[in-house]
Enzyme design. Sequence first.
Site, PDB file in Angstrom:
ATOM      1  CG  HIS A  68      52.270  48.142  65.303  1.00  0.00           C
ATOM      2  ND1 HIS A  68      52.704  49.218  64.549  1.00  0.00           N
ATOM      3  CD2 HIS A  68      50.921  48.095  65.158  1.00  0.00           C
ATOM      4  CE1 HIS A  68      51.670  49.793  63.981  1.00  0.00           C
ATOM      5  NE2 HIS A  68      50.566  49.143  64.324  1.00  0.00           N
ATOM      6  CG  HIS A 111      49.083  47.513  55.583  1.00  0.00           C
ATOM      7  ND1 HIS A 111      48.953  47.840  54.239  1.00  0.00           N
ATOM      8  CD2 HIS A 111      47.823  47.274  56.018  1.00  0.00           C
ATOM      9  CE1 HIS A 111      47.690  47.811  53.895  1.00  0.00           C
ATOM     10  NE2 HIS A 111      46.971  47.466  54.952  1.00  0.00           N
ATOM     11  NE  ARG A 156      40.822  47.110  48.824  1.00  0.00           N
ATOM     12  CZ  ARG A 156      42.083  47.470  48.957  1.00  0.00           C
ATOM     13  NH1 ARG A 156      42.872  46.820  49.800  1.00  0.00           N
ATOM     14  NH2 ARG A 156      42.580  48.477  48.267  1.00  0.00           N
ATOM     15  CG  HIS A 176      48.680  65.685  57.627  1.00  0.00           C
ATOM     16  ND1 HIS A 176      48.280  64.468  57.138  1.00  0.00           N
ATOM     17  CD2 HIS A 176      49.129  65.443  58.884  1.00  0.00           C
ATOM     18  CE1 HIS A 176      48.460  63.542  58.053  1.00  0.00           C
ATOM     19  NE2 HIS A 176      48.982  64.106  59.120  1.00  0.00           N
ATOM     20  CG  ASN A 178      27.252  48.587  61.987  1.00  0.00           C
ATOM     21  OD1 ASN A 178      27.907  49.142  62.874  1.00  0.00           O
ATOM     22  ND2 ASN A 178      26.188  47.842  62.235  1.00  0.00           N
ATOM     23  N   GLY A 179      31.223  47.609  60.362  1.00  0.00           N
ATOM     24  CA  GLY A 179      32.054  46.463  60.717  1.00  0.00           C
ATOM     25  C   GLY A 179      32.389  46.458  62.190  1.00  0.00           C
TER      26      GLY A 179
END
Length: 343
Positions: free
Chosen positions: A115, A125, A129, A189, A298-299
């Site tokens: 940012h 961004h 992975r 949206h 649960n990172g």
Amino acid sequence: MNTATKENTNPINSTSFPPEDAKTRVSQFMQSIQDEICQGLEALDGKGKFKEESWQREEGGGGRSRVMTDGDVFEQGGVNFSEVWGDNLPPSILKQRPEAEGHRFYATGTSMVLHPKNPYIPTVHLNYRYFEAGPVWWFGGGADLTPYYPFAEDAKHFHTTFKNTCDKHHPEYYNVFKRWCDEYFYLKHRDETRGVGGLFFDYQDGNDPIYRGPHPDKAAAQYSNQLPPQKQRSWEEIFAFVQDCGSTFLPAYVPIAEKRRHMDYGDRQRNFQLYRRGRYVEFNLVYDRGTIFGLQTNGRTESILMSLPPLVRWEYGYTPEANTPEAELYDVFLKPQDWANWK
């Protein structure tokens, strides 16, 4: 070709298995690309430095989070590496790949969000992975640009740089992954894209079709399905592509930031930047699959949410004034365009 005839299947065969050292090699690459990007961004900023925190995940794995705050160029930025493993696959994975159920999983990746301070420099961004669960494996990732003010030459540079990388590996990668990016980074949206896009791909396991996402009725699937049958791509071929994509980020982004960093701006530009950052927050908290996966496994919460900007504002019922740069952003830049061939 009838688009209904190509099914998004994931056949298991001997050629689709990764090499025995796949996890080690990908983990090393994800850490090396984190190092490379952090070094390049510190050189660009000239003032800010990344601070690193290493963390461990109780169920298995861990990572290292690097965050820069209050730099000369970047108000806040994070470049994270993580690798996690365990027995229980999150619902977001099982929904798309139910054949992975019952297997231990391994996932690793590098993600980044920057940012900038100056509203004329785009937010950017990146994420790459890799995932394994028994016989199921795939690579995913991409990079996308979110400008606040409309500079067509910046969008063209970003797209052209990544297209050149894609074209070295497959003549149709950019055509499919660019469309996929426009569809993925879309706020339903708001009926607008998050920015000018770039690349996005997922579930790349070497099988046909190239598009392996959830929307068979949209442009990426339609384009991919009209292609002739594609030969199976090996694990090594896809990994080489992902490595090249990782190394493409700095030449795709740094020249844009260098060009815009000294442009003068005032309260109007700053307030519009903060307002548009709100769209980034909305997307990351409502739609972003990386955020959902991290929270479901649960990172580390601080690392997962480092993508959010430090300052943001919302304004009820905002519409840009006609014939202004802000209106041009809405009218042109928040709709899919052929940026690589922009004239």
